[in-house]
Enzyme design. Structure first.
Site, PDB file in Angstrom:
ATOM      1  N   LEU A 171      24.583  30.309  19.355  1.00  6.11           N
ATOM      2  CA  LEU A 171      23.527  30.706  20.285  1.00  6.11           C
ATOM      3  C   LEU A 171      22.189  30.083  19.901  1.00  6.11           C
ATOM      4  O   LEU A 171      21.394  29.729  20.771  1.00  6.11           O
ATOM      5  CB  LEU A 171      23.404  32.229  20.334  1.00  6.11           C
ATOM      6  CG  LEU A 171      24.408  32.934  21.249  1.00  6.11           C
ATOM      7  CD1 LEU A 171      24.384  34.435  21.017  1.00  6.11           C
ATOM      8  CD2 LEU A 171      24.102  32.626  22.715  1.00  6.11           C
ATOM      9  N   LYS A 172      21.935  29.933  18.599  1.00  3.68           N
ATOM     10  CA  LYS A 172      20.684  29.310  18.176  1.00  3.68           C
ATOM     11  C   LYS A 172      20.618  27.858  18.635  1.00  3.68           C
ATOM     12  O   LYS A 172      19.572  27.377  19.094  1.00  3.68           O
ATOM     13  CB  LYS A 172      20.547  29.385  16.652  1.00  3.68           C
ATOM     14  CG  LYS A 172      19.303  28.666  16.089  1.00  3.68           C
ATOM     15  CD  LYS A 172      18.011  29.276  16.586  1.00  3.68           C
ATOM     16  CE  LYS A 172      16.779  28.489  16.147  1.00  3.68           C
ATOM     17  NZ  LYS A 172      16.552  28.494  14.700  1.00  3.68           N
ATOM     18  N   LEU A 173      21.735  27.137  18.533  1.00  7.05           N
ATOM     19  CA  LEU A 173      21.742  25.751  18.993  1.00  7.05           C
ATOM     20  C   LEU A 173      21.581  25.668  20.500  1.00  7.05           C
ATOM     21  O   LEU A 173      20.878  24.779  21.008  1.00  7.05           O
ATOM     22  CB  LEU A 173      23.021  25.055  18.541  1.00  7.05           C
ATOM     23  CG  LEU A 173      23.152  24.819  17.035  1.00  7.05           C
ATOM     24  CD1 LEU A 173      24.475  24.161  16.707  1.00  7.05           C
ATOM     25  CD2 LEU A 173      21.995  23.981  16.506  1.00  7.05           C
TER      26      LEU A 173
END
Length: 290
Positions: A171-173
């Site tokens: 999700l961060k990417l």
């Protein structure tokens, strides 16, 4: 709980000061030339360690806040690495931006040593880190997360459990692809506007009143209008790294990445021309013609 942190950089420094000052936990940190000045951390009671193993041996919770997967893997599995001295029952919390497949491998390595692993990347800025208002996207066992919530509460505003191990980094990417992508696109438009002598304040105003309104515009506007880059102290080289990771993740998933390839090409050109240590808002200047 005794806390150790590896990576006292722009983000990690804020984490460390709040673990000590707000959380009042004992804290040790890895002595490293990449750290920000640690005078405040030492004054608050933090202690320096010479190796990751030394830090792990005296920590119940180990926080990683480094550049990416190669650094995480070296810190955990290298000579005098964290895993070599990890205490059974300890929790490693990876707040870096890393590749999900690497995260799963490192989670297995920590588990084999008797520890637990959480991926907990951050979605805010160094200013939020300093103020203890980071947001975390946490992947891993929710029961493990509950054990370390008191530590995380010392430097966060919001902690979200998003799924099994690796989901936080995925999700961060996705988040950083959208965020850095928006800012890169905006910088290119702002550069063209400046080259055409469009009033920068008018440019920002028009975007803000229409479809260009966004957090990206809010963060880029101070540089567009006044040349102030400090609202987003995030290196262009780190932005390129995040897009590289997104492209790798996309390739591994068989996902579409045409737009990501274009963003990567734009950021690579900036880095290759010597602007890797510029902050992302400065892309507006870097992209201008001439």
């Amino acid at each position: 709980m005794k806390v150790g942190i590896i990576g006292v950089g722009l983000m990690g420094h804020g984490i460390a000061r709040n673990v000590l000052g707000r959380g009042r936990f004992e804290l040790c940190f890895l002595d490293h030339p990449g750290n920000q000045p640690v005078d405040e951390i030492l004054e608050l009671g933090g202690t320096a360690c010479a190796t990751p193993a030394e830090l792990a041996a005296q920590s119940d919770v180990v926080i990683l806040c480094v550049t990416g997967s190669p650094q995480v893997e070296a810190i955990l599995t290298g000579e005098n690495g964290v895993i070599s001295a990890l205490k059974p029952g300890s929790v490693v919390i990876d707040c870096s931006t890393a590749l999900p497949e690497s995260t799963l491998r490192m989670g297995e390595a920590v588990k084999a040593r008797g520890g637990d692993y959480l991926d907990a990347p951050m979605t805010r800025t160094a200013k939020h880190a300093h103020e203890g208002q980071l947001n975390l996207l946490v992947g891993g066992d929710e029961a493990v997360l509950d054990r370390v919530r008191p530590v995380l509460a010392s430097f966060t505003e919001l902690v979200e459990h998003v799924g099994p191990l690796g989901t936080g980094h995925r999700l961060k990417l996705l988040h950083n692809y959208v965020s850095v992508g928006f800012m890169t696109l905006l910088a290119e438009a702002a550069a063209q506007a400046a080259d055409a002598n469009v009033d920068p304040k008018r440019f920002v105003e028009i975007l803000a009143k229409g479809g260009g309104a966004s957090v990206a515009l809010d963060r880029m506007a101070p540089f567009i209008t006044d040349g102030d880059r400090e609202g987003l102290p995030f290196f262009v080289s780190n932005g390129r790294k995040d897009i590289e990771y997104y492209r790798t993740m996309s390739e591994q998933a068989g996902a579409h990445k045409t737009i990501a390839d274009g963003i990567h090409a734009a950021l690579t050109a900036a880095v290759d021309s010597g602007h890797g240590q510029a902050y992302v808002p400065e892309l507006v200047r870097i992209f201008r013609k001439g």
